[in-house]
Design an enzyme around this catalytic site. Structure first.
Site, mmCIF file in Angstrom:
data_model
loop_
_atom_site.group_PDB
_atom_site.id
_atom_site.type_symbol
_atom_site.label_atom_id
_atom_site.label_comp_id
_atom_site.label_asym_id
_atom_site.label_seq_id
_atom_site.Cartn_x
_atom_site.Cartn_y
_atom_site.Cartn_z
ATOM 1 N N HIS A 36 -10.496 4.011 -4.852
ATOM 2 C CA HIS A 36 -10.156 5.161 -5.853
ATOM 3 C C HIS A 36 -9.845 4.426 -7.193
ATOM 4 O O HIS A 36 -10.595 5.292 -8.331
ATOM 5 C CB HIS A 36 -8.857 5.887 -5.609
ATOM 6 N N LYS A 148 -18.892 6.145 0.227
ATOM 7 C CA LYS A 148 -18.236 6.047 1.503
ATOM 8 C C LYS A 148 -18.351 7.381 2.381
ATOM 9 O O LYS A 148 -18.774 7.563 3.333
ATOM 10 C CB LYS A 148 -16.738 5.452 1.588
#
Length: 279
Positions: A36, A148
């Protein structure tokens, strides 16, 4: 850095800064990790104003237990974000985003009939609901998403095109732990031993990339499945080798376009996803 919980306050803050430069946006469900943070850092590098949302969206969970178990730690998230240079953290309550039920139904055709869409009915409709709402609230110039979630990224791009939302979607590389395991908030739910064995997923995909020159598509899918399932901690839900645009399974390496291998694997009771691009 400002922590904001209401739409009105966030929009007022952003309105006062609208002439200061572009707005970069990173939507998250919290339980932040280095993956993140890499998105936030890219947003900070390319934009004058950066907003990070922290919101566990209930409409994208088709399993109530999964929603209840999803890791949440806003205080830890804020400490990590303070170091990135983002200006705003938007952490709304559920009723702020959904004052009434969102009954919108999105259609993504073949993009949502495979892999995550097949195994998690309604998941991508929930993703589209919340991301479109967040885009409407923040009105970003650029939004950052990790590769991802390869299929999710394709769905979001399709949604942006359908709704004609004026935002540039930026795809960012997968960030991995030292073992090779793709970083995920769900990794926090793994025991020490499970986390160690979960690395077999990525190691198998890396090896499969090499073997793609020797094996047919079907033989490679079988090899990946069997290799992962040999580990007693792991159970494959799906292995799909797809083209990177329509996300439909390919039968031959000679088919046009890049090929991507996407997997979903249970490590104990924790569901993990990963992917690798073959060419």
């Amino acid at each position: 850095m400002f922590l904001i919980e209401t739409i009105k306050e966030l929009q007022n803050k952003l309105k006062s800064l609208k002439d200061n430069g572009t707005i970069g946006f990173v939507p998250t469900m919290g339980a932040l990790h280095a993956g993140h943070l890499s998105l936030v850092e890219q947003a900070v590098e390319k934009n004058k104003i950066v907003v990070v949302s922290v919101f566990v969206n209930p409409t994208q969970f088709n399993d109530k237990t999964d929603l209840e178990k999803y890791p949440r730690n806003l205080n830890a998230d804020l400490k990590l974000l303070e170091k990135t240079g983002c200006q705003f953290v938007f952490a709304p309550k559920t009723e702020e985003i959904y004052p009434e039920p969102d009954t919108r139904k999105f259609e993504f055709g073949d993009l949502e009939t495979v892999m995550e869409g097949k195994h998690r009915p309604g998941h991508f409709n929930g993703v589209a609901q919340v991301v479109s709402k967040l885009f409407e609230i923040v009105k970003p110039d650029k939004a950052y998403f990790g590769l991802k979630d390869f299929q999710q990224l394709a769905i979001i791009k399709a949604m942006v095109a359908q709704l004609k939302i004026p935002v540039e979607i930026i795809s960012c590389p997968i960030v991995r732990e030292e073992s090779g395991l793709a970083m995920s908030s769900r990794n926090e739910l793994l025991t020490v031993e499970e986390r160690k064995n979960a690395a077999v997923i990525s190691l198998t995909l890396f090896e499969a990339k090499k073997l793609s020159e020797q094996k047919s598509v079907s033989a490679l899918v079988e090899w990946i499945t069997n290799t992962i399932n040999k580990n007693r901690y792991l159970t494959v839900e799906y292995v799909e080798i797809v083209d990177d645009e329509r996300l439909q399974p390919v039968k031959s390496w000679n088919e046009k376009g890049r090929k991507v291998c996407c997997v979903a694997v249970f490590c104990g009771k924790v569901r993990l996803i990963d992917n690798v691009v073959f060419n």
